[in-house]
Design an enzyme around this catalytic site. Structure first.
Site, short mmCIF file in Angstrom:
data_model
loop_
_atom_site.label_atom_id
_atom_site.label_comp_id
_atom_site.label_asym_id
_atom_site.label_seq_id
_atom_site.Cartn_x
_atom_site.Cartn_y
_atom_site.Cartn_z
N GLY A 44 0.82 -1.21 0.00
CA GLY A 44 0.00 0.00 0.00
C GLY A 44 0.85 1.26 0.00
O GLY A 44 2.04 1.22 0.29
N MET A 46 0.83 4.01 2.00
CA MET A 46 1.38 4.46 3.27
C MET A 46 2.51 3.55 3.74
O MET A 46 3.53 4.01 4.26
CB MET A 46 0.30 4.55 4.35
CG MET A 46 -0.36 5.91 4.47
SD MET A 46 0.78 7.32 4.67
CE MET A 46 1.76 6.83 6.08
N GLY A 135 -1.28 3.10 12.37
CA GLY A 135 -1.89 4.28 11.78
C GLY A 135 -3.14 3.95 11.00
O GLY A 135 -3.80 4.83 10.47
N THR A 136 -3.49 2.67 10.94
CA THR A 136 -4.70 2.23 10.25
C THR A 136 -5.92 2.81 10.96
O THR A 136 -5.99 2.80 12.18
CB THR A 136 -4.80 0.70 10.24
OG1 THR A 136 -3.58 0.15 9.72
CG2 THR A 136 -5.96 0.22 9.38
N PRO A 159 -4.99 7.89 14.93
CA PRO A 159 -5.61 8.03 13.61
C PRO A 159 -4.84 8.98 12.70
O PRO A 159 -5.12 9.04 11.51
CB PRO A 159 -7.00 8.58 13.93
CG PRO A 159 -6.81 9.34 15.21
CD PRO A 159 -5.79 8.55 15.98
N MET A 161 -0.72 10.51 12.11
CA MET A 161 0.68 10.46 12.50
C MET A 161 1.44 11.74 12.19
O MET A 161 2.64 11.81 12.44
CB MET A 161 1.36 9.27 11.82
CG MET A 161 0.85 7.92 12.29
SD MET A 161 1.34 7.60 14.00
CE MET A 161 0.59 5.98 14.25
N HIS A 194 -10.26 13.13 0.68
CA HIS A 194 -9.12 12.22 0.56
C HIS A 194 -9.15 11.57 -0.81
O HIS A 194 -10.14 11.66 -1.55
CB HIS A 194 -9.18 11.13 1.64
CG HIS A 194 -8.87 11.60 3.02
ND1 HIS A 194 -7.65 11.40 3.62
CD2 HIS A 194 -9.63 12.29 3.92
CE1 HIS A 194 -7.67 11.93 4.83
NE2 HIS A 194 -8.85 12.48 5.04
N LYS A 198 -9.81 5.91 -0.38
CA LYS A 198 -10.14 5.91 1.06
C LYS A 198 -11.64 5.88 1.22
O LYS A 198 -12.33 6.84 0.86
CB LYS A 198 -9.55 7.13 1.77
CG LYS A 198 -9.83 7.14 3.27
CD LYS A 198 -9.09 8.28 3.97
CE LYS A 198 -9.45 8.37 5.44
NZ LYS A 198 -9.14 7.14 6.19
N GLY A 203 -10.25 9.41 10.61
CA GLY A 203 -10.16 9.32 12.07
C GLY A 203 -9.83 10.66 12.68
O GLY A 203 -10.26 10.97 13.80
N THR A 204 -9.07 11.47 11.96
CA THR A 204 -8.74 12.81 12.45
C THR A 204 -9.99 13.68 12.54
O THR A 204 -10.21 14.38 13.54
CB THR A 204 -7.72 13.48 11.52
OG1 THR A 204 -6.57 12.65 11.41
CG2 THR A 204 -7.32 14.86 12.03
#
Length: 307
Positions: A44, A46, A135-136, A159, A161, A194, A198, A203-204
């Site tokens: 992936g 990330m 970070g998932t 959520p 980083m 995003h 996604k 989460g943010t």
């Protein structure tokens, strides 16, 4: 210094698809105090970005990556900066875990898999006592926090980083706790854009909304507007063309009941580098906690900011 893959000690999955535990045990233990990262999934975007960030700092990324049943898409390896990383599928993980821990004593897993896989990945790390940085996004965060906290496993879950965005989250949380109800009577609108791949809510955005609700703004997570179509991203959110495949644009707008007063908060990121660098910072932070045998074991990115 990166370790070269020892195909004698650990046979290639491409040939046998099985790890020889007996041979792996004969490999000399590494003495480096730096973390040895198992990044999943490097297939992936990330995972790849974190791998690149770690390699830039001279941190070892071990030559394997955990993948789901459909991640490889017919492939068995992925290359990053000329280095090969072999896929380890779901059916191979448990047998492989002990081998990894014996060969890499400073092992820390980095998880950027998928929301649908998050609970099974947490189960794997906890059951096999592999420290991890996650970070998932997605999943039942309350359940995950309890499971990991009760396990006593060294870990960091966040959520987001990006340390600067985390600082913004902390600021909003402080304001909510210090001035609860300050925006009573106002209304809230939230947009988050995003890349189209996604599927879940940021989460943010969820974390920020919780703080805004404490400030007196009635709002439900389901009201967050997910922007995933190209035209809206480019024309309304002002995402640059070169950022469509990797960006995070968030807008939180607070408006008085009569429309005469507007507050607006934004944080816009193009690319993944800032998240990847923050993830590597988190790994180094966790490695120090493990080495010092810190009493506390469960952390978040605000702890990383505080050092």
């Amino acid at each position: 210094m990166l370790l070269q893959k020892n195909t004698t000690a650990v046979p290639s999955y491409r040939s046998s698809r099985t790890v020889s535990v007996a041979r792996a045990r004969s490999v000399k233990m590494q003495s480096s105090k730096k973390p040895q990262l198992l990044v999943s999934s490097i297939a992936g975007n990330m995972g790849k970005a974190v791998t690149e960030a770690a390699l830039r700092r001279g941190i070892e990324v071990i030559p394997y990556t955990l993948v789901g049943p459909v991640d490889p898409k017919g492939r068995e390896v992925v290359k990053v900066q000329g280095k090969e990383f072999e896929f380890v599928g779901p059916n191979q993980r448990v047998a492989f875990a002990k081998t990894l821990k014996e060969r890499y004593p400073n092992l820390i897993a980095v998880d950027y898999t998928l929301p649908d896989a998050i609970h099974s990945m947490v189960d794997f790390y906890v059951d096999n006592k592999i420290p991890f940085v996650m970070g998932t996004t997605g999943g039942d965060r309350v359940k995950i926090a309890k499971q990991v906290g009760d396990s006593g496993l060294y870990s960091i879950i966040s959520p987001n980083m990006c340390k600067q965005i985390v600082a913004f989250q902390a600021m909003m949380d402080y304001m909510a706790k210090t001035y609860p109800g300050a925006f009573s009577g106002y209304k809230l609108q939230v947009w988050e854009s995003h890349q189209a791949t996604k599927k879940d809510v940021s989460g943010t955005a969820i974390a920020i909304v919780q703080s805004l609700k404490a400030l007196g703004l009635p709002f439900e997570i389901s009201q967050i507007e997910l922007v995933r179509d190209r035209d809206t991203q480019v024309n309304q959110m002002k995402v640059p063309e070169n950022g469509l495949n990797g960006h995070a644009y968030h807008t939180y707008r607070i408006t008085s009941s009569d429309g005469t007063v507007i507050f607006e908060f934004q944080h816009n990121v193009v690319g993944r580098t800032t998240y990847a660098e923050g993830t590597v910072d988190a790994c180094e932070f966790l490695a120090k906690k493990i080495e010092s045998k810190a009493e506390r074991t469960f952390y978040n990115m605000i702890d990383v900011l505080r050092g």
